[in-house]
Design an enzyme around this catalytic site. Sequence first.
Site, PDB file in Angstrom:
ATOM      1  CE  LYS A  88      -1.423   4.091   2.502  1.00 29.49           C
ATOM      2  NZ  LYS A  88      -1.374   3.016   3.512  1.00 29.49           N
ATOM      3  CB  SER A 106      -0.949   0.013   1.200  1.00 32.15           C
ATOM      4  OG  SER A 106      -2.005  -0.896   1.002  1.00 32.15           O
ATOM      5  CE  LYS A 143      -4.611   1.699  -0.655  1.00 34.90           C
ATOM      6  NZ  LYS A 143      -4.013   0.508  -0.035  1.00 34.90           N
ATOM      7  CB  SER A 156      -4.249   1.651   4.058  1.00 35.45           C
ATOM      8  OG  SER A 156      -3.450   1.235   2.975  1.00 35.45           O
TER       9      SER A 156
END
Length: 430
Positions: free
Chosen positions: A259, A70, A73, A130
């Site tokens: 993140k 993720s 992202k 997320s």
Amino acid sequence: MKKFGFWKRKVSLALVFAMLQVSFLHIFAVTALAADGEPELDVKSAILMEASTGQILYEKNADEVLPPASMSKMMTEYLVMEAIHNGKLKWEDTATASKYAASAIGSGQLIAEGETLTIKDLFYAMSIYSSNDASIVLAEKLGGSEEGFAKLMNDKARELGMSEKAQFINATGLSRADIKENAPKSIQGETVMSAKDVAILARHLVTEHKEVLEYTKVPSKKLRESDKSPMINYNWMLEGNSSNVNFKKYAYQGLDGLKTGHTDEARYCFTGTAERNGMRLISVVMGAKTEPERFNQTRKVLDYGFTNFEFKTLAKAGTALDAQKTVPITKGVELEAPAVLKNDVAFAVKKGSADAKLETKVDLLAADKLVAPLKKGDKLGTATLSFGKNSETVDLVAENDMEKAGWFRMMMRAIKNLFVDLFNGVKGLF
């Protein structure tokens, strides 16, 4: 005999004390060495970067491409914020979840098919929780389809200077096996990035769209006011968690993003960013063995950076360079313009080190651009100042207004130059 025993005990105690002193000095020396040395990490790859310059302070297998999960992202965040900045989207605009978006597996699973939410709410869900479903809704809004959005992601990766091996196949970081029939047909392979690629992406995100931190630093938030429970940020290291009984042992001073990522293939990954004393650092760890360890390993990296480095201005705006104090100009009352740096030049330097010396390379504008009149601050060229492997290019500008010479002055100057050329020509005959 008693007197001898007294002195014997005294000498023994002195020897023990001396041995303890040596031991403590040894321990202190080892500890100091460990504090100054690079961290030993139990991850597949890692990097530490100073945000404003892109200066790399530490790396481990930083060029090896790996699944980022993720963390990919961040590119979705970048493209959404770029669209907001360019006026293509507004935070108050809405987007509706497709069947595919609503059925996304993994993190999220909060949005129903056909549900409509604002771009801001979707962005919160992606940044805090997320959310895969929110990421796909945003991707379809911007790219028409997730595959179309993935092409935008790859184009932007090249534009931002990420390596040719870096690739995105979707907005979420999920693998082809995860998204099955929704995998892109025009893009082969998987989403992969190196730690250096991730840091480059993170740097562009936090320097060009710093407002992203207003979203990533939020510890928890409800997606809808009617929700019973809030979304809990997967980033346990947020400074905002310092009073949270569950996460306070992970909370890190100054940390406000960025993140997390996890899949079976990627294991546990994390891109962190923290700012202290005017220096923002970006850390990336990939392939940690457990969820807590990705944060423990990140702490080691950031501690190394903040303990050993400081952000220092090595050349100040408004100062002249020894390599180019003046620049030749034409048609001016003066034929040389004093040149100064337009901006400060700063780098992360080792604490306690001697004043660093910069290597300088100057590139002046073409002669037809260096013509009076000039105003204070007009560009005269550029200066590239290098510190080790790192460099920064800044404008060289006029320190003062430079007036244009009158016609009589220019005529007399031309006559003088004519006679000088004539004399040199005749001199050359003998």
